[in-house]
Scaffold this active site. Structure first.
Site, short mmCIF file in Angstrom:
data_model
loop_
_atom_site.label_atom_id
_atom_site.label_comp_id
_atom_site.label_asym_id
_atom_site.label_seq_id
_atom_site.Cartn_x
_atom_site.Cartn_y
_atom_site.Cartn_z
CG HIS A 1 37.69 32.93 36.15
ND1 HIS A 1 38.46 32.24 35.24
CD2 HIS A 1 37.98 32.38 37.37
CE1 HIS A 1 39.19 31.34 35.87
NE2 HIS A 1 38.90 31.40 37.18
CE LYS B 1 33.72 44.37 47.79
NZ LYS B 1 34.15 43.83 46.49
CG HIS C 1 34.33 35.19 41.41
ND1 HIS C 1 33.91 35.38 40.11
CD2 HIS C 1 33.74 36.18 42.13
CE1 HIS C 1 33.10 36.43 40.05
NE2 HIS C 1 32.98 36.93 41.27
CG ASP D 1 37.13 41.79 47.37
OD1 ASP D 1 36.51 41.21 46.48
OD2 ASP D 1 37.19 43.04 47.45
#
Length: 319
Positions: A257, A189, A259, A187
């Site tokens: 979507h 982040k 995840h 990710d």
């Protein structure tokens, strides 16, 4: 990439093709600050609405997120030895508080830019009144699903990753099966400089599965693959065992979507509160017990007062 956050690292809209090629540097020094959308003392982050004036003189909106990065153990000695200033702020008996000013190379601030930014991007980070919503299956069919189908937020960036048009070099693991496979990527982040805030996202190859509400027993092989292969890949690459991972789905998710989030167990990641996060192991167990579990039970989540979905729940008399 990752959620956003809350920063559930979430990737924003990109151009349809999206991905390759060198992008021109964002003109940060030319940014005109319009307003501070929100500050987070806990996350050491600030969310800004700015404007960049183009050659024609017309201003274009930008969203800029500034985040203090976590400490890196290998740089701590440099931080202590190379600070430019140590300023005493308080002294009481054996207790002292200082402000330490590090040199520029040790003062990194992660900067995320969405440019050009739409009103939806800006509203997403604006501090708003929050409400708790209890969504039944009938609510989902009559309120939530029509809302999802009406939205124009692009998830082309997800397809770019799945098709390896973008971020191919960031893929940690892939199961290429079109039905039961997925891609595991860091990710945004997480800067990958330390494991304390480890954060990865598993993006499924199946495009018709939007969220937790779509899952049935048919999807158990996919979910088990994500759980098992995701843990194995993270152990192999980062030496973090499955017992130190928090593996979960969001409802509602930041983008529709399917995840799955993988975060370090000790990391207080955005979106891990009980009204949003659903542990993947619990989701699997629920579907084993009842194939249509998530088409039957009510789900609780929060919505900001300015969100279109909240207004639809209000109009339906459900708030």
């Amino acid at each position: 990439m990752a959620e956003a956050p809350p920063v559930k690292r979430k990737r924003e809209e990109e151009d349809a093709d999206g991905a390759g090629g060198a992008a021109a540097p964002f003109p940060l020094a030319e940014l005109r600050l319009r307003r501070v959308l929100r500050e987070s003392a806990r996350d050491k982050a600030v969310f800004l609405h700015g404007e960049v004036t183009g050659p024609s003189g017309e201003g274009t909106d930008a969203l800029v997120i500034l985040e203090k990065t976590p400490f890196q153990e290998e740089k701590l000695l440099d931080l202590l030895k190379k600070h430019t200033k140590l300023e005493l702020r308080m002294h009481n008996d054996i207790y002292k508080t200082y402000h330490l000013y590090p040199p520029p190379e040790l003062s990194e601030i992660k900067t995320t830019v969405v440019y050009p930014a739409t009103e939806k991007h800006l509203q997403k980070y604006l501090r708003q009144e929050v409400h708790l919503i209890r969504e039944t299956w009938e609510d989902y069919k009559n309120i939530t699903l029509p809302y999802i189908q009406s939205q124009s937020f692009s998830i082309q960036w997800v397809y770019n990753i799945l098709e390896k048009k973008a971020e191919a070099d960031r893929i940690i693991h892939e199961n290429p099966d079109p039905c039961d496979g997925f891609v595991l990527v860091p990710d945004f982040k997480w800067n990958q400089n330390q494991l304390d805030d480890l954060y990865l996202i598993a993006l499924v190859h199946r495009r018709e599965v939007k969220s937790l509400r779509d899952l049935t027993a048919e999807h158990l092989p996919l979910l088990r693959n994500i759980l098992q292969e995701g843990k194995e890949a993270i152990m192999k690459r980062f030496s973090v065992p499955g017992s130190q991972l928090r593996i979960y789905l969001h409802y509602h998710p930041s983008y529709y979507h399917l995840h799955v989030h993988f975060t370090a167990l000790g990391y207080d990641a955005p979106g891990i509160s009980v009204e949003r996060a659903h542990l993947l192991t619990d989701v699997i167990d629920n579907l084993v017990l009842d194939s249509t579990y998530y088409q039957k039970r009510a789900l609780t989540f929060t919505l900001q007062a300015d969100k279109e979905l909240f207004k639809r729940f209000q109009e339906a008399g459900r708030v």
